[in-house]
Design a protein around this motif. Structure first.
Motif, short mmCIF file in Angstrom:
data_model
loop_
_atom_site.label_atom_id
_atom_site.label_comp_id
_atom_site.label_asym_id
_atom_site.label_seq_id
_atom_site.Cartn_x
_atom_site.Cartn_y
_atom_site.Cartn_z
N LYS A 110 0.89 -1.31 0.06
CA LYS A 110 0.09 0.09 -0.04
C LYS A 110 1.03 1.19 0.03
O LYS A 110 0.72 2.31 0.65
CB LYS A 110 -0.99 -0.08 1.33
CG LYS A 110 -1.76 -1.39 1.35
CD LYS A 110 -2.73 -1.46 0.20
CE LYS A 110 -3.56 -2.73 0.40
NZ LYS A 110 -4.48 -2.43 1.83
N SER A 145 -6.29 1.53 3.61
CA SER A 145 -6.20 2.27 2.51
C SER A 145 -6.50 3.69 3.00
O SER A 145 -7.05 4.29 4.09
CB SER A 145 -7.54 2.02 1.72
OG SER A 145 -8.68 2.54 2.32
N SER A 156 -0.84 4.64 -0.95
CA SER A 156 -1.59 4.99 0.26
C SER A 156 -1.06 5.62 1.47
O SER A 156 -1.43 6.63 2.02
CB SER A 156 -2.59 3.77 0.76
OG SER A 156 -3.81 3.64 -0.23
#
Length: 232
Positions: free
Chosen positions: A28, A211, A31
C-alpha cells in the motif's frame, strides 16, 4: 511515509504475527504516501485556524486550576519510539501519580474545564503538533503508555508499524471507555485483559484493510461520534 525494511525493524517486532501485517502495508505504498501528505497539509491548516481557540482554551485551563497548560505523558508510536504527547491538561497536576494511566467516568482528578474539553475531545487539539512532527497521524492506533505496550501480545506489535493516531475505529467504538472502567476496582487489569484486546481487534482490522480513503471515512465517522452518533 514508507515502511522501514523488515530487517531494520526492532527485534521484538520481527515475528510471524507482525510479518502478516507488514506484507499487507508493503503493498500500500501510495496510500501511505497520501496519508503523510494529508497529515502535513491538514495539520498545517488546522494549526493556523485553531491558534486563537487554543490560546483561549489555554487561558481557561490556567484560570481553572494550578498546573501547566499541557499534559506531556510519555507514549509509544512507530517502531516503539517513545515521545511525549501534546494534550491540554484536563486533570489536576500530577494526576498520573495519584491514580491509574487510564481515566474512569466521574474521575475525581478531572477539572471543571477538563470535563468540558474531554466531552468534545478538545483536549486533543494540540496533537496537531505531534502530527506535524511525524510522531502521530490523524488516523491510527491511539498511543498507549509504556507500561501497557510492555504487555502487548506479539500480534499487537503490528500496530507500531504505523504512527499512533488522534482517532481510529477503536476510538469511535470505545468512546465511552471511561464508563466501562468505572465498574471495577482493578482498572489496570480490566483494561489489559478486557478493554485492550477489544480495541486491538479494531486496530488490527484497520491495518488489514488499510487504505487512504478508508482513513478519510474514519475521520468523518469521528466527527459524527463526537456530535453524538452511536456506532454499534
Amino acid at each position: 511515509m514508507l515502511l522501514k525494511k523488515w530487517e531494520d525493524l526492532p527485534s521484538y517486532m520481527k515475528c510471524d504475527e507482525v510479518r502478516t501485517y507488514y506484507d499487507i502495508l508493503s503493498s500500500k505504498k501510495y496510500s501511505l504516501i497520501l496519508k503523510r501528505i494529508f497529515d502535513v497539509l491538514v495539520a498545517s491548516v488546522l494549526l493556523v485556524i485553531l491558534a486563537i481557540p487554543m490560546i483561549i482554551i489555554a487561558v481557561m485551563i490556567k484560570l481553572d486550576s494550578l498546573g501547566p497548560v499541557f499534559y506531556r505523558q510519555e507514549r509509544v508510536t512507530t517502531y516503539g519510539k517513545h515521545f511525549k504527547i501534546h494534550k491540554f491538561r484536563t486533570m489536576v497536576s500530577n494526576a498520573d501519580k495519584i491514580g491509574t494511566a487510564v481515566t474512569v467516568e466521574n474521575d475525581n482528578r478531572i477539572t471543571r474545564v477538563g470535563a468540558k474539553l474531554r466531552g468534545l475531545r478538545l483536549d486533543e487539539l494540540p496533537q496537531v503538533l505531534d502530527v506535524l512532527s511525524g510522531n502521530m497521524s490523524f488516523v491510527g492506533t491511539r498511543p498507549e503508555t509504556v507500561k501497557y505496550v510492555d504487555k502487548y501480545k506479539p500480534e499487537y506489535m503490528a500496530t507500531l508499524l504505523l504512527p499512533a493516531g488522534i482517532t481510529s475505529e477503536a476510538s469511535i467504538r470505545y468512546k465511552d471507555e471511561a464508563t466501562l472502567l468505572n465498574i471495577t476496582d482493578d482498572i489496570d487489569r480490566v483494561y489489559v485483559e478486557d478493554v485492550l484486546p477489544g480495541k486491538m481487534k479494531y486496530n488490527l482490522d484497520s491495518i488489514k484493510n488499510f487504505s487512504f480513503w478508508r482513513e478519510i471515512v474514519t475521520v468523518f465517522r469521528t466527527v459524527f461520534a463526537v456530535l453524538g452518533e452511536d456506532y454499534e
